[in-house]
Design an enzyme around this catalytic site. Sequence first.
Site, PDB file in Angstrom:
ATOM      1  CG  ASP A  88       8.478 -52.329   9.413  1.00 50.36           C
ATOM      2  OD1 ASP A  88       8.423 -52.974   8.182  1.00 50.36           O
ATOM      3  OD2 ASP A  88       9.642 -51.723  10.060  1.00 50.36           O
ATOM      4  CG  ASP A 261       7.283 -45.235   9.174  1.00 53.18           C
ATOM      5  OD1 ASP A 261       8.118 -45.692   8.342  1.00 53.18           O
ATOM      6  OD2 ASP A 261       7.938 -45.857  10.183  1.00 53.18           O
ATOM      7  CB  CYS A 299      -2.575 -24.734  15.580  1.00 54.13           C
ATOM      8  SG  CYS A 299      -3.081 -26.675  15.346  1.00 54.13           S
ATOM      9  CB  CYS A 301      -4.880 -29.313  17.222  1.00 62.01           C
ATOM     10  SG  CYS A 301      -3.535 -28.647  17.853  1.00 62.01           S
ATOM     11  CB  CYS A 304      -3.884 -25.245  19.303  1.00 59.26           C
ATOM     12  SG  CYS A 304      -2.373 -25.963  19.013  1.00 59.26           S
ATOM     13  CG  HIS A 330       0.103 -28.303  18.174  1.00 55.11           C
ATOM     14  ND1 HIS A 330      -0.205 -27.779  17.329  1.00 55.11           N
ATOM     15  CD2 HIS A 330       1.913 -28.316  17.797  1.00 55.11           C
ATOM     16  CE1 HIS A 330       0.539 -26.635  17.117  1.00 55.11           C
ATOM     17  NE2 HIS A 330       1.737 -27.144  16.604  1.00 55.11           N
TER      18      HIS A 330
HETATM   19 ZN   LIG Z   1      -2.343 -27.022  18.047  1.00 57.25          ZN
END
Ligand SMILES: [Zn+2]
Length: 366
Positions: A88, A261, A299, A301, A304, A330
Amino acid sequence: MFEVVGEDENARAGKLHTAHGTVDTPCFMPVATKGSVKTLSSDELGDMDIEAIISNAFVLYLKPGIDVIEKAGGLHRFMNWDRTLFTDSGGFQMLKKEFVFNVSEKGVMFRSPFDDTRHMFTPEKCVEVQEVLESDVVMVLDDCPPYGKDHKHMRDSIMRTTNWAKRSKVAHKHKKQLLFAIVQGGVFRNLREKSATSLVEMDFDGYGIGGLSIGETRKKMFEVLEYTLPLLPEEKPRYLMGVGSPGELLESISLGVDIFDSAFPTRNARHNAVYTWNGSYNITRGKYTNDFSPLEEGCNCYACQKYTRAYVRHLMVVYEMLGMRLITIHNLHFLRELMRKTRETVLENRFSKFKKEFNKIMGLCQ
Ligand SMILES: [Zn+2]
């Protein structure tokens, strides 16, 4: 450069090709203002399949200084990021009073919040700095006044933005970098139209929509998008700057936005907010003290897979940095999945149904 590969009413699925790979759109970019997505390494972002991030040219110009980044071989190398990198311009910093000394036709006289020194940022200088950073997508310097300025002020402002965009285009020599202009005009329809039309005439590689989500109501923001987006060429990417709540992403995608963003999903993570498919929650609430389930059931990720709510809650309560890292992982994973699913539903012509179901559970405010 950019191709639309699927459409469902006004929502689009596309591919943005840059010097560092292809970005599937719709896409949400995490913010790395100072050269780092707060709390995460570039490898961690890569592992999460984040395809693009955005840094800030003006902030990096102040610290560590572009000479350091030049010696490092560009910003990609400096921060060990090998995928698409947007930068930016500094226009957004104009919203912060402490950053701006004055604005003239020539450019913006910024004040460094670090040591109070003054720095003239012209559109040409802004392109030149981003050339040294070697980002893949360069945003032109725009005049971004705070919310609430009157029509006359905003009219002068878009004239300046247009003029600066023209000068940026002339200064832009590094053709491997894509150059995006930024549509301004506040909440005034005729000014948004004027801004969009004159920038489109100059034929940029893509178009940012700036000056939104800075104080106007959500309804107003969508109204502006609804009349501004059709003025932008279909074959070019459209980037709504500074918007990142899940509900707002889907609504904006339904109007034709491709790229986003926002610092909020990561900032919220550092302030205890966990995003889920049932809305967000505050992990520090007492009810999670003995909750040994993951941040979100199902989830996949890293956070998790490895940790529990009880543990992350404990970390946040005692201000351990790992807690911030885990929620950031997460939340960014959640948004990545949201964009992936959205893309899928656009390609399969069932986006409206998906958005309706999502809003029923989450509400637009989430
Ligand atoms: Zn997660």
